[in-house]
Scaffold this active site. Structure first.
Site, mmCIF file in Angstrom:
data_model
loop_
_atom_site.group_PDB
_atom_site.id
_atom_site.type_symbol
_atom_site.label_atom_id
_atom_site.label_comp_id
_atom_site.label_asym_id
_atom_site.label_seq_id
_atom_site.Cartn_x
_atom_site.Cartn_y
_atom_site.Cartn_z
ATOM 1 N NE ARG A 125 -1.943 95.691 69.481
ATOM 2 C CZ ARG A 125 -2.879 96.267 68.723
ATOM 3 N NH1 ARG A 125 -4.094 95.815 68.734
ATOM 4 N NH2 ARG A 125 -2.563 97.296 67.961
ATOM 5 C CG ASP A 139 2.322 76.447 88.534
ATOM 6 O OD1 ASP A 139 2.609 77.516 87.972
ATOM 7 O OD2 ASP A 139 2.338 75.350 87.944
#
Length: 787
Positions: A295, A169
């Site tokens: 999508r 992260d």
């Protein structure tokens, strides 16, 4: 530094004799942890310390027994290229209790381990610090219970802890890049590139969800690197009414003939009321309001997987070695520290300062102080955010300033991945600043032939992910076309030049500034952004394209190593590009775990070649029966790749056989790595802002007149900062015959490769060892600050 510090400090003088080091990985896994484990083990053994694996993180420390094992040099062979962590990591509830820590202390004392290297995220490191603070109390209690004797309490009185941050992260304050972040970006960008092609075909909108529960770094940088239409991150929630503005932006893009939209959502994204924004919510919004075919793709654990990138391997190897140095120098008085990278420099920071700052960010977000949260994340995060905002949204023409300046952009030299990202950023920032932007096709040669046209915001859409040079690039220097180039500058009324390229670009700017006496047209601001795979441009530690080439070399070496392991007792000699600059060969060797790298900067003779052959002969007697040797293409005119191959073949007869491989032009190709896209984008945006500033300064009586050295600059990254340097001043730093800078920072890392390959060497560690503090930067500093 005090006067005492002037004697250089060499690591040979630091001994680990009698010390035992435990290494563990804890928390979420990250690619590159194995490279760090390998470096800690080898550096520890190198300084004659005992090194122990602690399997399964803190759980293994509490369970003891077979989970804490002494390891040898060969134990960490072949793990450099493996993702995740081979010694395992587990979430451990019992270590959170005092009983658990008491048991852990008992297990460590049994093995005599009082030095711990913890590789993990902020949670793991906080736990380690608490353990260290309680240590003497735990030992007292163990002695009272009769588990250890008083002698042991005295002998093992202190626990030293050094942290290495491994987390995809990049959420740890005080460190520019945590181990695993770059590899996670590689995974994300691979997916985005793949999705782009299918979205193009069907005119679809894709919502991509990336990891980052509390930190938007991955989302932000991948949005920057693929030119996403919109990004949601926890640190910078969208303003009220974002639904409307996002839909307007998406439909405007469609109207501009853009066939696809990409929206990136961090898993922890929130709105300004701290309510989550999910990828499904974003999709439903687009479908309901715009009716676009939409999508959702959730990347999930793919981001944690796969082989580590070259950057992460080098970062982790450097941090592992630094961690051992820090443990050797630790005293009861020094605070537990983390080793980290600032710019390209290894630093030590007090562990708890970093953890406190990391927690401050979360607190600021919880309390809705988002501006503060972004600032606390550090200057490179802030820079990313500002650049993204600058490049993603085009203001309506009516709102743009009009400067009436014309700025031309060109590529010079050999192609390098990331050049197109740099052109895109330059064009878009230029338009935002109110200039008219012109693109020159085929470098200075095309310029002379009048191949120049205006280029718009939309023309550069989708360029970040394209390899090579879309504008076309040539190695031709301007000297023989000066009159024609001047004529083109006059005809098109060009008021400033931005040159993106390698060593030829630098030479070209020197020639143009020398021609100012003769031609008024060249009396305009000119700036160069370094882009070459060789990384041989003076004035910058990195150049656009070198990271991509390094990854290509590393990938190929991994495959070759696999082939060599299969055949047993085989040595490969691999030739890399780079001209006379050994950057690719040296860093490639570090990232691929090579046995030797021959480079021009470090002269070698037949005795050295002989020593390398003997070294490999010894290695073949161990369980690691393969060798890898890199050679820069111009390292020596007589010791060619063929010569070295034949020498090794003859000398290794009966012990190992040899193969050679010339990597060639594949090193110039391929889609740019996340680092190159990001670096190219940011450095180029900064260069364009400099041009605007210079144009304002030099505009007098209706025309631009720039005739001083400081109006022809090269923008480079040096240690921790971006600096504009007049090309005239860089002349003294340049070896023009061999086209390299006279001093190169990465030569300091050369001993690292030798240490990790088991060669005796000298290593100057004067730079490391100063404990720094986590600096809160001022908003002004973010302007000039880190990449």
């Amino acid at each position: 530094r005090s006067a005492m510090d002037h004697q250089p400090k060499f690591f040979e003088n630091l001994s680990g004799t009698g010390k035992a080091i435990g290494v563990l990985t804890s928390g979420g896994d990250a690619q590159g942890m194995n490279a760090a484990v390998r470096a800690v083990v080898r550096m520890g053994i190198y300084v004659k310390a005992k090194v122990y694996f602690v399997y399964e993180g803190y759980q293994g420390m509490v369970d003891g027994g077979d989970n804490i094992v002494e390891v040898s040099w060969e134990s960490v062979s072949s793990i450099l290229q493996v993702g995740g962590t081979v010694i395992g990591s587990a979430r451990c509830k019992s270590f959170r209790t005092r009983e658990g820590r008491l048991q852990a202390a008992c297990n460590l004392v049994e093995k005599g381990i009082t030095n711990l290297c913890v590789i993990g995220g902020d949670g793991s490191l906080t736990g380690a610090n608490l353990f260290r603070e309680e240590w003497s109390g735990l030992l007292e209690e163990l002695a009272q219970k009769g588990k250890i004797d008083e002698e042991a309490v005295k002998k093992y009185a202190y626990l030293n802890i050094v942290g290495v941050v491994g987390s995809i992260d990049n959420d740890f304050c005080g460190t520019d890049m945590t181990i695993g972040t770059d590899s996670a970006l590689h995974r994300i960008i691979d997916v985005v590139d793949a999705i782009m092609t299918t979205a193009q075909s069907h005119q679809r909108t894709f919502v991509l969800e990336v990891m980052g529960r509390h930190c938007g770094y991955l989302a932000l940088v991948s949005a920057l690197a693929c030119g996403a239409d919109w990004v949601f991150i926890p640190e910078y929630p969208p303003e009220e009414g974002w639904e409307d503005s996002m839909c307007v932006k998406l439909s405007e893009n469609r109207a501009r003939k853009k066939r696809l939209n990409i929206i990136i959502v961090a898993e922890g994204a929130i709105d300004c009321h701290n309510k989550p924004i999910t990828s499904e919510k974003v999709k439903d919004l687009v479908v309901q309001r715009l009716g676009f075919d939409t999508r959702v793709t959730i990347l999930g654990h793919v981001q944690r997987g796969g082989t580590p990138s070259a950057f992460d391997r080098i970062l982790a190897s450097r941090m592992g070695v630094e961690a051992v140095l820090a443990l050797l120098e630790a005293t009861p008085a020094t605070p537990a520290c983390v080793v980290s990278l600032s710019g390209n420099q290894a630093v030590r920071l007090p562990l708890m300062e970093c953890v406190q700052m990391t927690q401050e960010v979360q607190k600021a977000m919880d309390e809705g102080r988002f501006v503060e949260a972004v600032r606390l994340r550090g200057r490179s995060f802030e820079n990313n955010l500002n650049t993204y905002k600058l490049l993603s949204h085009k203001k309506p023409d009516a709102e743009l300033p009009k400067t009436n300046f014309n700025v031309a952009v060109l590529n010079v030299g050999a192609p390098a991945a990331g050049m197109n990202a740099a052109v895109r950023a330059a064009v878009r920032v230029g338009i935002t600043e109110g200039h008219k932007m012109f693109a020159v096709i085929d470098g200075f040669e095309g310029f002379a032939r009048g191949k120049i046209k205006e280029i718009s915001w939309g023309d550069v859409g989708g360029w970040t992910g394209q390899g090579g040079s879309i504008l076309g690039t040539k190695r031709t220097l301007p000297a023989k076309y000066l009159e024609k180039i001047a004529e083109q500058m006059r005809t098109n009324n060009i008021n400033a030049l931005m040159v993106i390229g390698g060593f030829e670009a630098y030479l070209g700017l020197l020639e143009l500034s020398a021609a100012r006496e003769k031609f008024d047209e060249f009396r305009v601001p000119m700036v160069m952004v370094p882009a070459t795979i060789s990384n041989n441009v003076p004035g910058s530690d990195f150049s656009i394209g070198a990271d991509t080439a390094l990854n290509t070399i590393t990938d190929t070496c991994d495959r070759i190593k696999q082939s060599a392991s299969g055949t047993k007792r085989r040595v490969f000699i691999i030739e890399t590009m780079g001209g006379y600059c050994g950057y690719l060969a040296n860093m490639g060797a570090l990232a691929a775990g090579a046995d030797a790298a021959y480079i021009f900067e470090e002269q070698f003779d037949i005795r050295e070649l002989q020593a390398n052959v003997e070294h490999l002969t010894e290695k073949m007697k161990t369980s690691i029966q393969r060798g890898l040797v890199l050679r820069n293409e111009n390292c020596n005119e007589n010791y060619t790749t063929d010569f070295i191959y034949q020498l090794y073949s003859e000398e290794g007869k009966g012990v190992f056989d040899c193969r050679k491989n010339v990597l060639g032009h594949m090193q110039q190709g391929g889609a740019p790595s996340p680092f190159d896209r990001n670096f190219g984008t940011k450095i180029s945006a900064k260069a364009m802002q400099w041009i605007s500033k210079k144009l304002k300064e030099t505009y007098r009586k209706g025309k631009v007149f720039a005739n001083t050295d400081d109006s022809v600059c090269l923008l480079g990254i040096r240690r921790r900062n971006l600096v504009f340097q007049p090309v005239a001043e860089l002349k003294t730093e340049t070896d023009f015959v061999h086209r390299i800078p006279k001093e190169q920072w990465w030569l300091k890392l050369r001993p690292l490769m030798k240490i990790l390959a088991k060669y005796k060497t000298s290593y100057d560690v004067s730079d490391s060892g100063q404990l720094e503090h986590v600096a809160m930067h001022s908003p002004k500093e973010a302007e000039t600050g880190a990449i």
